[in-house]
Design an enzyme around this catalytic site. Structure first.
Site, short mmCIF file in Angstrom:
data_model
loop_
_atom_site.label_atom_id
_atom_site.label_comp_id
_atom_site.label_asym_id
_atom_site.label_seq_id
_atom_site.Cartn_x
_atom_site.Cartn_y
_atom_site.Cartn_z
CB ALA A 12 -0.94 0.00 1.21
NE ARG A 17 14.26 6.37 0.18
CZ ARG A 17 14.82 5.42 0.92
NH1 ARG A 17 14.17 4.90 1.95
NH2 ARG A 17 16.04 4.98 0.62
N GLY A 143 13.66 -2.36 13.43
CA GLY A 143 13.18 -2.79 14.73
C GLY A 143 14.01 -3.95 15.25
CG ASN A 173 10.39 -7.42 12.83
OD1 ASN A 173 10.22 -8.47 12.22
ND2 ASN A 173 9.39 -6.57 13.10
CB ALA A 409 26.65 -11.79 -54.18
#
Length: 451
Positions: A12, A17, A143, A173, A409
């Site tokens: 969400a 950035r 965290g 975490n 050719a």
């Protein structure tokens, strides 16, 4: 008994950035949107349901996952990770099983790691939640997880709310978690926002579970696997990490990469055994290289199939629909698009083969072009087995060159050529003795007069 699996993928965030009109989770890694890397890993687990939580730019995300049968839920306000997960409750109505909580901008988590989390959730001691931790070089704003020797989590704390002692902990975490559905939404309903950011934090469910007499455990993984993408630089870093792993897999599978760091694979590239890949080769999506093939330096290959012991390049480009038969060869500055090169056929130099079918053993001379587009429609060129196309020829489609035929050719071929015939399309050579010398003398006189 294996529990049913569901996954909630959070996607969400605005991703400001990235500075892009494309939603952050849809930026590609190895030719596939990062979100779809993650949902594929979930699918490999056999998940019963996958819910992607959207917000800003939701239309783009919904369009990307709808063809895969993946449901979405909307987080209208960005009130934190716990709030985001809670938005999936209605979509998981009636589901009774284990829920993985994942992040759309953390795309490299493997199904193996997800399975390990789920297995721990179903272990005999029955933790309420399993959290995926990691130890980054610089813990910074991540965290922290304070855990005992047995992996039981004592405390989880966001960096903003941590004490100096807690910030000294290196176990961080990742945000990824496995929780039984029976516990998840009940605990989420009790999460508050009394913290430095005023947000509803997902890790709070661990502490709430402890307050009920339950507990959570942590399992660790490498930092690379849970690297997140919030900027173009981080996107490049995660892509590079994916490439390192894929190159190692290719070499472990029996391919030789002369300069591994210069070879770029797509998410679905198939490489056989005894394949040799020289430096600076790029594979786009949809490529399969059979056993024993050689891909020489500076080739770009996308949507193409290369047969056993075939040779590509150097400096060749194979576009979607290109098929090279066994032991066939395209050389430097040859381009193929929606063209089939038969077994043992060759186009060694400076040619374009578009919308063409080239028979086995045929030879395509330097500078040959299949003129497949008239400005409105594409048309096909068919070249029979063993045919020889001379250098600097233009085959104006639709046209067919019979088996064993020779095109001289410099010919511009606009009509079919029968098998074993010689096709000669050029004016009779005229030589005028002394003409060039007389011309030069005349021009020099004019130049002197003009000056």
């Amino acid at each position: 008994m294996t529990q049913p699996i569901a996954a909630i993928v959070l996607a969400a965030g605005k991703g400001t950035r990235m500075k892009s009109d494309l939603h952050k989770v849809l930026h590609p890694i190895a030719g596939r949107p990062m979100l779809l890397h993650l949902t594929q890993a979930v699918a490999d687990l056999g998940a019963q349901r996958t819910i992607v939580v959207t917000g800003a730019g939701r239309e783009q995300v919904e369009a990307a996952v709808a063809p895969l049968g993946i449901a979405t839920a909307v987080q209208s306000e960005q009130l934190g990770t716990a709030h985001a997960v809670a938005q999936a409750e209605s979509a998981l109505s009636g589901f009774d099983g284990d829920v993985l909580i994942l992040y759309g901008d953390v795309p490299l988590v493997t199904s193996r790691t997800m399975r390990r989390m789920l297995d721990m959730l179903q272990s005999e001691d029955a933790p309420t939640a399993v959290v995926l931790g990691f130890r980054p070089d610089v813990p910074g704003a991540y965290g922290r997880i304070i855990a005992g020797p047995d992996g039981r989590i004592i405390k989880m704390v966001e960096a903003k709310d941590a004490t100096p002692e807690e910030l000294s902990e290196t176990l961080c975490n990742s945000g990824l978690m496995a929780v039984r559905s029976a516990d998840l939404f009940r605990l989420l309903s009790r999460v508050g926002n009394d913290n430095a950011a005023g947000e509803y934090y997902l890790p709070d469910v661990v502490m709430l579970a402890q307050a009920e007499g339950g507990f959570a455990v942590v399992t660790e993984t490498d930092a690379d696997e849970v690297a997140g993408v919030n900027s173009r630089a981080e996107l490049a870093a995660v892509d590079a990490s994916w490439q390192v792993r894929r190159r190692a897999e290719a070499m472990a599978g029996g391919a030789t990469l002369i300069a591994p760091d210069t070879v770029w694979f797509a998410h679905d590239t198939v490489i056989g055994r005894d394949v040799l890949i020289e430096p600076n080769v790029f594979f786009g999506p949809g490529v399969a290289i059979a056993d024993g093939a050689t891909i020489r330096a500076f080739c770009h290959i996308e949507g193409a199939t290369v047969g056993a012991k075939a040779e590509v390049g150097p400096y060749a480009r194979l576009r979607p629909g290109a098929v090279m038969g066994d032991k066939s060869k395209v050389g430097n500055f040859v381009e193929m698009k929606k063209a089939v090169l038969g077994e043992g056929a060759k186009a060694n130099h400076l040619s374009y083969l578009g919308d063409a079918e080239v028979g086995a053993g045929a030879n395509i001379g330097a500078g040959t072009i299949t003129c497949n587009y008239d400005g409105f429609f594409k048309a096909k060129t068919v070249i029979g087995e063993g045919a020889f196309i001379g250098s600097n020829s233009a085959l104006v489609a639709p046209v067919s060159i019979g088996a064993g035929a020779i095109v001289a050719a410099g010919s511009v071929v606009t009509a079919d050529v029968e098998a074993d015939a010689l096709c000669l399309v050029r004016p009779v050579q005229v030589s005028k003795p002394g003409w060039a010398k007389r011309f030069r003398n005349a021009m020099l006189v004019k130049k002197v007069a003009k000056n």
